[in-house]
Write a protein that holds these residues in place. Structure first.
Motif, PDB file in Angstrom:
ATOM      1  N   THR A 166     -24.241 -59.122  -2.225  1.00 20.04           N
ATOM      2  CA  THR A 166     -22.780 -59.124  -2.333  1.00 20.04           C
ATOM      3  C   THR A 166     -22.233 -60.541  -2.256  1.00 20.04           C
ATOM      4  O   THR A 166     -21.342 -60.927  -3.029  1.00 20.04           O
ATOM      5  CB  THR A 166     -22.158 -58.278  -1.198  1.00 20.04           C
ATOM      6  N   GLY A 167     -22.767 -61.352  -1.333  1.00 21.97           N
ATOM      7  CA  GLY A 167     -22.338 -62.736  -1.192  1.00 21.97           C
ATOM      8  C   GLY A 167     -22.631 -63.552  -2.441  1.00 21.97           C
ATOM      9  O   GLY A 167     -21.801 -64.346  -2.894  1.00 21.97           O
ATOM     10  N   VAL A 168     -23.821 -63.355  -3.003  1.00 25.79           N
ATOM     11  CA  VAL A 168     -24.209 -64.066  -4.228  1.00 25.79           C
ATOM     12  C   VAL A 168     -23.271 -63.675  -5.379  1.00 25.79           C
ATOM     13  O   VAL A 168     -22.751 -64.534  -6.102  1.00 25.79           O
ATOM     14  CB  VAL A 168     -25.674 -63.744  -4.606  1.00 25.79           C
ATOM     15  N   PHE A 169     -23.051 -62.387  -5.537  1.00 22.57           N
ATOM     16  CA  PHE A 169     -22.215 -61.862  -6.606  1.00 22.57           C
ATOM     17  C   PHE A 169     -20.780 -62.373  -6.489  1.00 22.57           C
ATOM     18  O   PHE A 169     -20.177 -62.846  -7.468  1.00 22.57           O
ATOM     19  CB  PHE A 169     -22.241 -60.331  -6.553  1.00 22.57           C
ATOM     20  N   ALA A 170     -20.220 -62.320  -5.278  1.00 17.30           N
ATOM     21  CA  ALA A 170     -18.841 -62.759  -5.055  1.00 17.30           C
ATOM     22  C   ALA A 170     -18.704 -64.258  -5.295  1.00 17.30           C
ATOM     23  O   ALA A 170     -17.712 -64.723  -5.869  1.00 17.30           O
ATOM     24  CB  ALA A 170     -18.397 -62.405  -3.641  1.00 17.30           C
ATOM     25  N   GLY A 171     -19.695 -65.036  -4.863  1.00 11.08           N
ATOM     26  CA  GLY A 171     -19.651 -66.481  -5.044  1.00 11.08           C
ATOM     27  C   GLY A 171     -19.690 -66.876  -6.504  1.00 11.08           C
ATOM     28  O   GLY A 171     -18.909 -67.731  -6.953  1.00 11.08           O
ATOM     29  N   ILE A 172     -20.592 -66.273  -7.266  1.00 12.58           N
ATOM     30  CA  ILE A 172     -20.709 -66.590  -8.686  1.00 12.58           C
ATOM     31  C   ILE A 172     -19.430 -66.216  -9.432  1.00 12.58           C
ATOM     32  O   ILE A 172     -18.922 -66.995 -10.245  1.00 12.58           O
ATOM     33  CB  ILE A 172     -21.930 -65.873  -9.303  1.00 12.58           C
ATOM     34  N   LEU A 173     -18.884 -65.035  -9.152  1.00 13.99           N
ATOM     35  CA  LEU A 173     -17.658 -64.621  -9.826  1.00 13.99           C
ATOM     36  C   LEU A 173     -16.480 -65.522  -9.470  1.00 13.99           C
ATOM     37  O   LEU A 173     -15.641 -65.834 -10.318  1.00 13.99           O
ATOM     38  CB  LEU A 173     -17.323 -63.173  -9.475  1.00 13.99           C
ATOM     39  N   ALA A 174     -16.420 -65.954  -8.204  1.00 12.54           N
ATOM     40  CA  ALA A 174     -15.329 -66.833  -7.779  1.00 12.54           C
ATOM     41  C   ALA A 174     -15.376 -68.150  -8.552  1.00 12.54           C
ATOM     42  O   ALA A 174     -14.356 -68.658  -9.021  1.00 12.54           O
ATOM     43  CB  ALA A 174     -15.418 -67.087  -6.281  1.00 12.54           C
ATOM     44  N   GLY A 175     -16.576 -68.716  -8.685  1.00  9.49           N
ATOM     45  CA  GLY A 175     -16.712 -69.968  -9.416  1.00  9.49           C
ATOM     46  C   GLY A 175     -16.588 -69.798 -10.915  1.00  9.49           C
ATOM     47  O   GLY A 175     -16.049 -70.657 -11.615  1.00  9.49           O
ATOM     48  N   LEU A 176     -17.065 -68.680 -11.424  1.00  9.69           N
ATOM     49  CA  LEU A 176     -17.096 -68.429 -12.870  1.00  9.69           C
ATOM     50  C   LEU A 176     -15.722 -68.079 -13.424  1.00  9.69           C
ATOM     51  O   LEU A 176     -15.305 -68.579 -14.466  1.00  9.69           O
ATOM     52  CB  LEU A 176     -18.080 -67.304 -13.169  1.00  9.69           C
ATOM     53  N   LEU A 177     -15.010 -67.209 -12.705  1.00 10.89           N
ATOM     54  CA  LEU A 177     -13.755 -66.673 -13.231  1.00 10.89           C
ATOM     55  C   LEU A 177     -12.524 -67.085 -12.437  1.00 10.89           C
ATOM     56  O   LEU A 177     -11.405 -66.813 -12.855  1.00 10.89           O
ATOM     57  CB  LEU A 177     -13.832 -65.138 -13.275  1.00 10.89           C
ATOM     58  N   GLY A 178     -12.740 -67.697 -11.277  1.00  6.87           N
ATOM     59  CA  GLY A 178     -11.602 -68.091 -10.463  1.00  6.87           C
ATOM     60  C   GLY A 178     -10.922 -66.934  -9.757  1.00  6.87           C
ATOM     61  O   GLY A 178      -9.770 -67.039  -9.340  1.00  6.87           O
ATOM     62  N   VAL A 179     -11.634 -65.805  -9.614  1.00  2.33           N
ATOM     63  CA  VAL A 179     -11.042 -64.653  -8.928  1.00  2.33           C
ATOM     64  C   VAL A 179     -11.324 -64.755  -7.436  1.00  2.33           C
ATOM     65  O   VAL A 179     -12.328 -65.324  -7.019  1.00  2.33           O
ATOM     66  CB  VAL A 179     -11.602 -63.318  -9.475  1.00  2.33           C
ATOM     67  N   GLY A 180     -10.424 -64.218  -6.631  1.00  2.00           N
ATOM     68  CA  GLY A 180     -10.611 -64.251  -5.191  1.00  2.00           C
ATOM     69  C   GLY A 180     -11.759 -63.361  -4.748  1.00  2.00           C
ATOM     70  O   GLY A 180     -12.025 -62.319  -5.350  1.00  2.00           O
ATOM     71  N   GLY A 181     -12.449 -63.791  -3.689  1.00  2.00           N
ATOM     72  CA  GLY A 181     -13.597 -63.033  -3.202  1.00  2.00           C
ATOM     73  C   GLY A 181     -13.260 -61.628  -2.749  1.00  2.00           C
ATOM     74  O   GLY A 181     -14.051 -60.700  -2.918  1.00  2.00           O
ATOM     75  N   GLY A 182     -12.055 -61.455  -2.164  1.00  2.00           N
ATOM     76  CA  GLY A 182     -11.689 -60.156  -1.613  1.00  2.00           C
ATOM     77  C   GLY A 182     -11.647 -59.045  -2.640  1.00  2.00           C
ATOM     78  O   GLY A 182     -12.054 -57.919  -2.365  1.00  2.00           O
ATOM     79  N   ILE A 183     -11.171 -59.361  -3.839  1.00  2.00           N
ATOM     80  CA  ILE A 183     -11.047 -58.340  -4.884  1.00  2.00           C
ATOM     81  C   ILE A 183     -12.428 -57.867  -5.335  1.00  2.00           C
ATOM     82  O   ILE A 183     -12.568 -56.787  -5.920  1.00  2.00           O
ATOM     83  CB  ILE A 183     -10.239 -58.892  -6.093  1.00  2.00           C
ATOM     84  N   VAL A 184     -13.472 -58.668  -5.037  1.00  2.00           N
ATOM     85  CA  VAL A 184     -14.855 -58.295  -5.339  1.00  2.00           C
ATOM     86  C   VAL A 184     -15.521 -57.660  -4.127  1.00  2.00           C
ATOM     87  O   VAL A 184     -16.166 -56.614  -4.219  1.00  2.00           O
ATOM     88  CB  VAL A 184     -15.669 -59.527  -5.790  1.00  2.00           C
ATOM     89  N   ILE A 185     -15.356 -58.302  -2.973  1.00  2.00           N
ATOM     90  CA  ILE A 185     -16.076 -57.888  -1.761  1.00  2.00           C
ATOM     91  C   ILE A 185     -15.644 -56.515  -1.266  1.00  2.00           C
ATOM     92  O   ILE A 185     -16.480 -55.694  -0.876  1.00  2.00           O
ATOM     93  CB  ILE A 185     -15.896 -58.943  -0.650  1.00  2.00           C
ATOM     94  N   VAL A 186     -14.343 -56.238  -1.278  1.00  2.00           N
ATOM     95  CA  VAL A 186     -13.862 -54.956  -0.737  1.00  2.00           C
ATOM     96  C   VAL A 186     -14.477 -53.747  -1.447  1.00  2.00           C
ATOM     97  O   VAL A 186     -15.058 -52.876  -0.790  1.00  2.00           O
ATOM     98  CB  VAL A 186     -12.314 -54.881  -0.764  1.00  2.00           C
ATOM     99  N   PRO A 187     -14.381 -53.639  -2.783  1.00  2.00           N
ATOM    100  CA  PRO A 187     -14.967 -52.455  -3.425  1.00  2.00           C
ATOM    101  C   PRO A 187     -16.489 -52.391  -3.295  1.00  2.00           C
ATOM    102  O   PRO A 187     -17.051 -51.299  -3.155  1.00  2.00           O
ATOM    103  CB  PRO A 187     -14.536 -52.574  -4.888  1.00  2.00           C
ATOM    104  N   VAL A 188     -17.160 -53.560  -3.330  1.00  2.00           N
ATOM    105  CA  VAL A 188     -18.625 -53.550  -3.184  1.00  2.00           C
ATOM    106  C   VAL A 188     -19.014 -53.011  -1.813  1.00  2.00           C
ATOM    107  O   VAL A 188     -19.884 -52.148  -1.686  1.00  2.00           O
ATOM    108  CB  VAL A 188     -19.209 -54.961  -3.402  1.00  2.00           C
ATOM    109  N   LEU A 189     -18.356 -53.522  -0.754  1.00  2.00           N
ATOM    110  CA  LEU A 189     -18.654 -53.042   0.594  1.00  2.00           C
ATOM    111  C   LEU A 189     -18.247 -51.577   0.767  1.00  2.00           C
ATOM    112  O   LEU A 189     -18.933 -50.813   1.462  1.00  2.00           O
ATOM    113  CB  LEU A 189     -17.934 -53.905   1.634  1.00  2.00           C
ATOM    114  N   PHE A 190     -17.155 -51.198   0.142  1.00  2.00           N
ATOM    115  CA  PHE A 190     -16.670 -49.818   0.235  1.00  2.00           C
ATOM    116  C   PHE A 190     -17.733 -48.831  -0.254  1.00  2.00           C
ATOM    117  O   PHE A 190     -18.063 -47.856   0.432  1.00  2.00           O
ATOM    118  CB  PHE A 190     -15.385 -49.673  -0.582  1.00  2.00           C
ATOM    119  N   PHE A 191     -18.290 -49.108  -1.426  1.00  2.00           N
ATOM    120  CA  PHE A 191     -19.311 -48.208  -1.975  1.00  2.00           C
ATOM    121  C   PHE A 191     -20.666 -48.417  -1.298  1.00  2.00           C
ATOM    122  O   PHE A 191     -21.429 -47.466  -1.109  1.00  2.00           O
ATOM    123  CB  PHE A 191     -19.434 -48.408  -3.486  1.00  2.00           C
ATOM    124  N   LEU A 192     -20.954 -49.659  -0.908  1.00  2.00           N
ATOM    125  CA  LEU A 192     -22.223 -49.956  -0.243  1.00  2.00           C
ATOM    126  C   LEU A 192     -22.341 -49.224   1.091  1.00  2.00           C
ATOM    127  O   LEU A 192     -23.360 -48.572   1.372  1.00  2.00           O
ATOM    128  CB  LEU A 192     -22.344 -51.468  -0.020  1.00  2.00           C
TER     129      LEU A 192
END
Length: 276
Positions: A20-46
């Protein structure tokens, strides 16, 4: 149980959190999206995959996401400030209102059923995805920011809703500011400062006042999963530059549209789960 036994008995959870950390970090750098919008749903389903109820999973995902945003927002502020993109004058005017919204929202999180947070996140994720997909170019509705009353409502709302769904504020503040003809680069830089004033008091409120659900994942204190925090933060920081490097080599605009589609599906799936 010693630390080695604790790790080996929860190795699948730890590996999933690392991913999750790797995925959120890459997306943050790649697309400029905030980590929370990625981390919350991933953790929710995880967390649900490890036997946690949907209600508890959303509460812990929200609080843990906010905790991970604290150190990453500090790094982001320093980076954007170096480029002169943090509008501290605007931040100074909004800070108190944002903080009021954050304290109200984070306190409410410790009192409400996680189902309401899931619904709210689903709505915000869906609207954010549609904004990415449909808003092309510079869509300006107003030529300048509203007066004091309007900005008070804006700041309070950003703090309130962001703290309730575990995001740093950029997801809401950047599109909102740019609607008022505010420079996009300054909106992103100022959102980093907004993220800190949202994440720190919200995470502390949920850590201290939150009651740990009986089925919460291992290592949860209050509503914050400390194992998730420790696994996600360093990898998010480490892999954000990797995402930035990839952004130069890949078509970031096309990737952002793909992410928006995934986010739209995620938001709709979270809303659909409430009806099943």
């Amino acid at each position: 149980m010693n630390i080695i036994e604790l790790i080996t008995s929860n190795i699948s959870t730890i590996l999933a959190l690392v991913a999750t950390g790797v995925f959120a970090g890459i997306l943050a750098g790649l697309l400029g999206v905030g980590g929370g919008i990625v981390i919350v749903p991933v953790l929710f389903f995880l967390f649900q995959g490890f036997g946690v109820s949907a209600e508890s999973a959303m509460l812990v995902a929200t609080a843990t996401s906010l905790a991970t945003i604290v150190p990453t927002s500090v790094s982001s502020i320093l980076s954007h400030n170096h480029k002169g993109n943090v509008d501290f004058e605007l931040f100074k005017h909004w800070a108190l209102f944002i903080l009021f919204g954050v304290l109200a929202g984070s306190w409410l999180v410790t009192r409400v059923d996680g189902t309401y947070l899931t619904m709210l996140f689903g709505v915000i994720a869906t609207l954010s995805a549609l904004n990415m997909l449909l808003r092309t170019g510079k869509s300006v509705l107003y030529q300048q920011l509203p007066g004091r009353v309007g900005q008070t409502v804006m700041g309070t709302s950003i703090g309130f809703f962001s703290s309730m769904v575990g995001i740093g504020g950029g997801t809401i503040s950047v599109p909102l500011l740019t609607l008022y003809n505010y420079p996009a680069h300054k909106a992103v830089g100022t959102a980093a400062a907004i993220g800190l004033i949202i994440s720190l008091p919200a995470a502390l409120t949920m850590l201290v006042l939150g009651s740990t659900p009986s089925d919460a994942p291992t290592g949860t204190l209050g509503l914050v999963n400390l194992v998730g925090f420790i696994c996600i933060v360093p990898l998010t920081v480490l892999f954000a530059p990797v995402g930035a490097i990839l952004a130069v080599k890949l078509d970031a605009r096309k990737l952002k549209r793909i992410f928006a589609v995934v986010l739209l599906i995620t938001g709709l799936r979270m809303l659909a789960q409430l009806l099943i």
